[in-house]
Motif scaffolding. Structure first.
Motif, short mmCIF file in Angstrom:
data_model
loop_
_atom_site.label_atom_id
_atom_site.label_comp_id
_atom_site.label_asym_id
_atom_site.label_seq_id
_atom_site.Cartn_x
_atom_site.Cartn_y
_atom_site.Cartn_z
N VAL A 37 0.86 -1.18 0.00
CA VAL A 37 0.00 0.00 0.00
C VAL A 37 0.89 1.23 0.00
O VAL A 37 1.91 1.26 0.72
N SER A 38 0.55 2.21 -0.80
CA SER A 38 1.25 3.49 -0.71
C SER A 38 0.21 4.60 -0.86
O SER A 38 -0.81 4.43 -1.52
N PHE A 39 0.48 5.69 -0.18
CA PHE A 39 -0.45 6.84 -0.27
C PHE A 39 0.30 8.09 0.10
O PHE A 39 1.34 8.03 0.77
N GLN A 40 -0.22 9.18 -0.38
CA GLN A 40 0.36 10.49 -0.05
C GLN A 40 -0.70 11.33 0.64
O GLN A 40 -1.86 11.33 0.20
N PHE A 41 -0.28 12.04 1.68
CA PHE A 41 -1.21 12.96 2.32
C PHE A 41 -1.07 14.30 1.62
O PHE A 41 -0.24 15.13 1.98
N ARG A 42 -1.88 14.49 0.57
CA ARG A 42 -1.75 15.67 -0.29
C ARG A 42 -2.53 16.87 0.22
O ARG A 42 -2.22 18.00 -0.08
N ALA A 43 -3.62 16.59 0.92
CA ALA A 43 -4.45 17.68 1.41
C ALA A 43 -4.92 17.35 2.82
O ALA A 43 -4.99 16.19 3.21
N MET A 44 -5.22 18.40 3.55
CA MET A 44 -5.65 18.22 4.93
C MET A 44 -7.13 17.87 4.97
O MET A 44 -7.92 18.32 4.12
N ASN A 45 -7.50 17.11 5.98
CA ASN A 45 -8.91 16.92 6.31
C ASN A 45 -9.13 17.47 7.71
O ASN A 45 -8.34 17.20 8.62
N LEU A 46 -10.18 18.25 7.86
CA LEU A 46 -10.42 18.95 9.13
C LEU A 46 -11.52 18.28 9.93
O LEU A 46 -12.37 17.55 9.37
N VAL A 47 -11.48 18.53 11.23
CA VAL A 47 -12.54 18.04 12.11
C VAL A 47 -13.91 18.43 11.55
O VAL A 47 -14.08 19.55 11.06
N GLY A 48 -14.83 17.50 11.61
CA GLY A 48 -16.18 17.75 11.11
C GLY A 48 -16.44 17.11 9.76
O GLY A 48 -17.60 16.92 9.37
N GLU A 49 -15.37 16.76 9.06
CA GLU A 49 -15.55 16.17 7.72
C GLU A 49 -15.96 14.70 7.83
O GLU A 49 -15.59 14.00 8.77
N THR A 50 -16.71 14.26 6.82
CA THR A 50 -17.00 12.83 6.64
C THR A 50 -16.16 12.36 5.46
O THR A 50 -16.15 13.01 4.41
N LEU A 51 -15.44 11.26 5.66
CA LEU A 51 -14.50 10.79 4.65
C LEU A 51 -15.06 9.56 3.94
O LEU A 51 -15.63 8.68 4.58
#
Lengths: 160, 174
Positions: free
Chosen positions: A88-102
């Motif tokens: 598995v590989s992944f990049q954290f390209r953007a932030m996710n903020l509290v309150g979001e549903t993923l």
């Protein structure tokens, strides 16, 4: 996810989507529970003044370490009890903020049969409620052949 | 002003000693972890048909990466830095057994991503050890200014020295 029935290499179609995994809305309580479970006290996940004023972030961030767990869950559940999540590989390209549903998604990008088991290449990622991608990645999964044996455990990578 | 100084370059290639997690895989720790990631798979809880081939209940796939915690009697960074407004809560705990990158310890840290290979699960009761190296440190100019991309490679093994997983992490410092 029902973990009873194995998934077979022969059943995978290129282009097919994995069932979407949804997590959230993610609250500060979720993040605090995760911080406590792994004993990691990085303030950007629970100390809002520190996150905004010190680290110049837009708010409290959903931990990358939590998002990667969701990706592993999607893949593990999909390969089933006789398969194996190899890479598995992944990049954290953007932030996710509290309150979001993923929404954690995956799609079969390619497949190749081998002796003993087959390999399936997956494109994956995590989108929020606005459809913004934050965590693009790829995975290589091993699946048993129909009528064959389970993928070897411990996992033995194919000979190059 | 270059972030990648000669003092920082000296860390590239540096390898850690083998570090053993302070506790073995504990059922209670696995339960709290599985509940926190919201994946209460029976694989992780107790003997079940689906974990028979793994030798019994196992920890979630990424659990070994989070087993390297503060041991009994080790210095407590939370108390030691309780009056330090700059303390980000992490201290050196994110370095996977490697020494802190002293020349950039003032820079903020973000998790850039990972490449992971899995070979075995860690079973309940097993000990886990790791060995890491700073594989690379590069500086890149981004829209938000210069940033450092620190790559750490880590191997995790169980008490029988069987390979569990390999992880290649990218940490962003800015």
């Amino acid at each position: 996810m029902a973990m009873g029935s194995p998934r077979y290499f022969e059943d995978c179609e290129i282009g097919a989507a994995l069932p979407l995994l949804e997590k959230g809305p993610l609250t500060t309580t979720h993040l605090m529970r995760w911080s406590a479970a792994m004993e990691n006290w990085h303030k950007i996940h629970y100390d809002k003044p520190f996150a905004i004023e010190h680290d110049k972030l837009p708010g409290l961030l959903v931990n990358g370490s939590l998002k990667q767990q969701f990706i592993l869950q999607l893949l593990k559940d999909w390969v089933g009890p006789a398969g194996w999540v190899w890479k598995v590989s992944f990049q954290f390209r953007a932030m996710n903020l509290v309150g979001e549903t993923l929404s954690i998604w995956g799609k079969v990008a390619d497949k190749r049969a081998g002796p003993g088991y087959g390999l399936v290449e997956i494109d994956l990622g995590i989108t929020n409620g606005e459809g913004k991608e934050s965590t693009p990645g790829k995975a290589t999964l091993a699946l048993p052949h129909r009528g064959g044996t389970p993928v070897p455990y411990p996992f033995v990578p194919p000979q190059a | 002003m270059a972030l990648l100084t000669e003092a920082l370059k000296k860390y590239i290639g540096m390898q850690s000693e083998t570090e053993i997690a302070c506790d073995p895989v504990e059922r209670g720790a696995v339960r709290r972890y599985a509940q926190a990631i919201m994946d209460e798979d029976p694989l992780f809880a107790e003997d079940c048909p689906n974990n028979a081939r793994f030798g019994g209940p196992v920890a979630p796939p990424l659990f070994p990466t989070h087993m390297f915690r503060r041991a009994f009697g080790a210095p407590d960074p939370i108390q030691l830095r309780a009056r330090d407004a700059e303390f980000d809560g992490l201290g050196a705990t994110s370095a996977q057994g490697l020494p802190e990158l002293v020349p950039i310890k003032h820079l903020a840290l973000l998790n850039g991503g990972s490449e992971i290979e899995f070979f075995r699960y860690a079973r309940h009761g097993e000990t886990v050890r790791l060995r890491s190296r700073y594989a690379d440190i590069v500086e890149k100019e981004t829209s938000k200014g210069p940033m450092l991309f620190v790559t750490i490679e880590t191997e995790y093994r169980n008490g029988a020295d069987e390979l569990l997983m390999k992880v290649r992490r990218t940490l962003i410092r800015r």
